[in-house]
Design a protein around this motif. Structure first.
Motif, short mmCIF file in Angstrom:
data_model
loop_
_atom_site.label_atom_id
_atom_site.label_comp_id
_atom_site.label_asym_id
_atom_site.label_seq_id
_atom_site.Cartn_x
_atom_site.Cartn_y
_atom_site.Cartn_z
N LYS A 119 -5.50 -11.36 -1.42
CA LYS A 119 -6.69 -10.74 -1.97
C LYS A 119 -6.51 -9.23 -1.84
O LYS A 119 -5.85 -8.76 -0.91
CB LYS A 119 -7.93 -11.19 -1.21
CG LYS A 119 -8.27 -12.65 -1.41
CD LYS A 119 -9.52 -12.99 -0.63
CE LYS A 119 -9.89 -14.44 -0.82
NZ LYS A 119 -11.09 -14.78 -0.06
N MET A 120 -7.10 -8.49 -2.76
CA MET A 120 -6.90 -7.03 -2.76
C MET A 120 -7.38 -6.38 -1.47
O MET A 120 -6.71 -5.49 -0.94
CB MET A 120 -7.59 -6.39 -3.96
CG MET A 120 -6.88 -6.64 -5.25
SD MET A 120 -7.67 -5.73 -6.60
CE MET A 120 -6.82 -6.45 -7.98
N ASP A 121 -8.52 -6.82 -0.94
CA ASP A 121 -9.03 -6.19 0.29
C ASP A 121 -8.10 -6.44 1.48
O ASP A 121 -7.89 -5.56 2.30
CB ASP A 121 -10.46 -6.63 0.59
CG ASP A 121 -10.61 -8.13 0.81
OD1 ASP A 121 -9.80 -8.92 0.26
OD2 ASP A 121 -11.57 -8.52 1.51
N GLU A 122 -7.51 -7.63 1.52
CA GLU A 122 -6.58 -7.94 2.60
C GLU A 122 -5.30 -7.10 2.48
O GLU A 122 -4.78 -6.60 3.48
CB GLU A 122 -6.22 -9.43 2.59
CG GLU A 122 -7.38 -10.34 2.92
CD GLU A 122 -7.06 -11.81 2.69
OE1 GLU A 122 -5.94 -12.13 2.24
OE2 GLU A 122 -7.95 -12.64 2.94
N LEU A 123 -4.81 -6.98 1.25
CA LEU A 123 -3.61 -6.18 1.03
C LEU A 123 -3.86 -4.72 1.40
O LEU A 123 -3.02 -4.08 2.02
CB LEU A 123 -3.15 -6.29 -0.43
CG LEU A 123 -1.91 -5.48 -0.81
CD1 LEU A 123 -0.71 -5.88 0.03
CD2 LEU A 123 -1.61 -5.63 -2.29
N ALA A 124 -5.03 -4.20 1.02
CA ALA A 124 -5.36 -2.80 1.34
C ALA A 124 -5.31 -2.57 2.85
O ALA A 124 -4.74 -1.58 3.31
CB ALA A 124 -6.73 -2.44 0.78
N LYS A 125 -5.91 -3.47 3.62
CA LYS A 125 -5.91 -3.31 5.07
C LYS A 125 -4.49 -3.33 5.63
O LYS A 125 -4.17 -2.53 6.51
CB LYS A 125 -6.75 -4.40 5.73
CG LYS A 125 -8.24 -4.20 5.54
CD LYS A 125 -9.04 -5.14 6.39
CE LYS A 125 -9.41 -6.37 5.60
NZ LYS A 125 -10.34 -7.26 6.30
N LYS A 126 -3.66 -4.22 5.12
CA LYS A 126 -2.28 -4.32 5.64
C LYS A 126 -1.44 -3.12 5.23
O LYS A 126 -0.74 -2.52 6.04
CB LYS A 126 -1.61 -5.60 5.13
CG LYS A 126 -2.01 -6.81 5.89
CD LYS A 126 -1.11 -7.97 5.54
CE LYS A 126 -1.38 -9.08 6.52
NZ LYS A 126 -0.25 -9.88 6.82
N ILE A 127 -1.47 -2.78 3.95
CA ILE A 127 -0.57 -1.75 3.44
C ILE A 127 -1.00 -0.35 3.88
O ILE A 127 -0.16 0.53 4.05
CB ILE A 127 -0.42 -1.86 1.91
CG1 ILE A 127 0.93 -1.31 1.49
CG2 ILE A 127 -1.54 -1.17 1.16
CD1 ILE A 127 1.41 -1.79 0.15
N CYS A 128 -2.30 -0.15 4.09
CA CYS A 128 -2.79 1.17 4.50
C CYS A 128 -2.73 1.40 6.01
O CYS A 128 -2.93 2.52 6.46
CB CYS A 128 -4.23 1.37 4.02
SG CYS A 128 -4.38 1.50 2.22
N ASP A 129 -2.43 0.38 6.77
CA ASP A 129 -2.34 0.50 8.22
C ASP A 129 -1.24 1.51 8.58
O ASP A 129 -0.10 1.36 8.17
CB ASP A 129 -2.04 -0.85 8.85
CG ASP A 129 -2.09 -0.81 10.36
OD1 ASP A 129 -1.19 -0.17 10.97
OD2 ASP A 129 -3.01 -1.41 10.94
N ASN A 168 0.13 2.12 11.44
CA ASN A 168 1.06 1.68 12.47
C ASN A 168 2.00 0.59 11.98
O ASN A 168 3.17 0.56 12.36
CB ASN A 168 0.29 1.18 13.70
CG ASN A 168 -0.46 2.29 14.38
OD1 ASN A 168 0.10 3.34 14.67
ND2 ASN A 168 -1.74 2.08 14.61
N PHE A 169 1.49 -0.32 11.17
CA PHE A 169 2.29 -1.47 10.76
C PHE A 169 2.49 -1.58 9.25
O PHE A 169 3.21 -2.45 8.79
CB PHE A 169 1.65 -2.76 11.28
CG PHE A 169 1.55 -2.79 12.77
CD1 PHE A 169 2.68 -3.01 13.54
CD2 PHE A 169 0.34 -2.59 13.41
CE1 PHE A 169 2.60 -3.02 14.92
CE2 PHE A 169 0.25 -2.60 14.79
CZ PHE A 169 1.38 -2.82 15.55
N GLY A 170 1.87 -0.72 8.48
CA GLY A 170 2.02 -0.72 7.03
C GLY A 170 2.63 0.59 6.56
O GLY A 170 3.25 1.32 7.33
#
Length: 104
Positions: free
Chosen positions: A30-40, A42-44
């Motif tokens: 989902k777009m919101d999940e991807l945003a959280k992961k990729i914008c992190d 420390n880990f994205g």
């Protein structure tokens, strides 16, 4: 997550990850999940927001546009507008020939 092509841009100090819609679809997220992961940071990739241009959001009738976008903040929330993100979006879609005019 699968490998996808991204572009990272900054506008007036804010940075954004821009992903073509076809690349986004490869993730299966989902777009919101991807945003959280990729914008992190420390880990994205790390960014203030994620932008996904979409030609199908151009509208119809009186609300015709040349192109639309999905914009997500780094926490996965949506925003209707982001001026610095819009600068990056406009350059990206023009440079990548998603639009063929300078005013859109």
């Amino acid at each position: 997550m699968r490998k996808i092509k991204i572009t990272k841009m900054q506008g007036c100090g804010n940075d954004f990850v821009i992903i073509d819609y076809a690349e986004y679809e490869k993730t299966g997220m989902k777009m919101d999940e991807l945003a959280k992961k990729i914008c992190d940071r420390n880990f994205g990739v790390g960014a203030d927001g994620m932008i996904i241009p979409d030609l199908t959001l151009s509208g119809d009738g009186d609300e015709v546009a040349d192109i639309g976008w999905y914009f997500y903040n780094s926490d996965g929330s949506t925003a209707q507008m982001c001026g610095n993100g819009m600068r990056c979006f406009a350059k990206y879609v023009y440079d990548n020939k998603l639009v063929d005019k300078k005013m859109f």
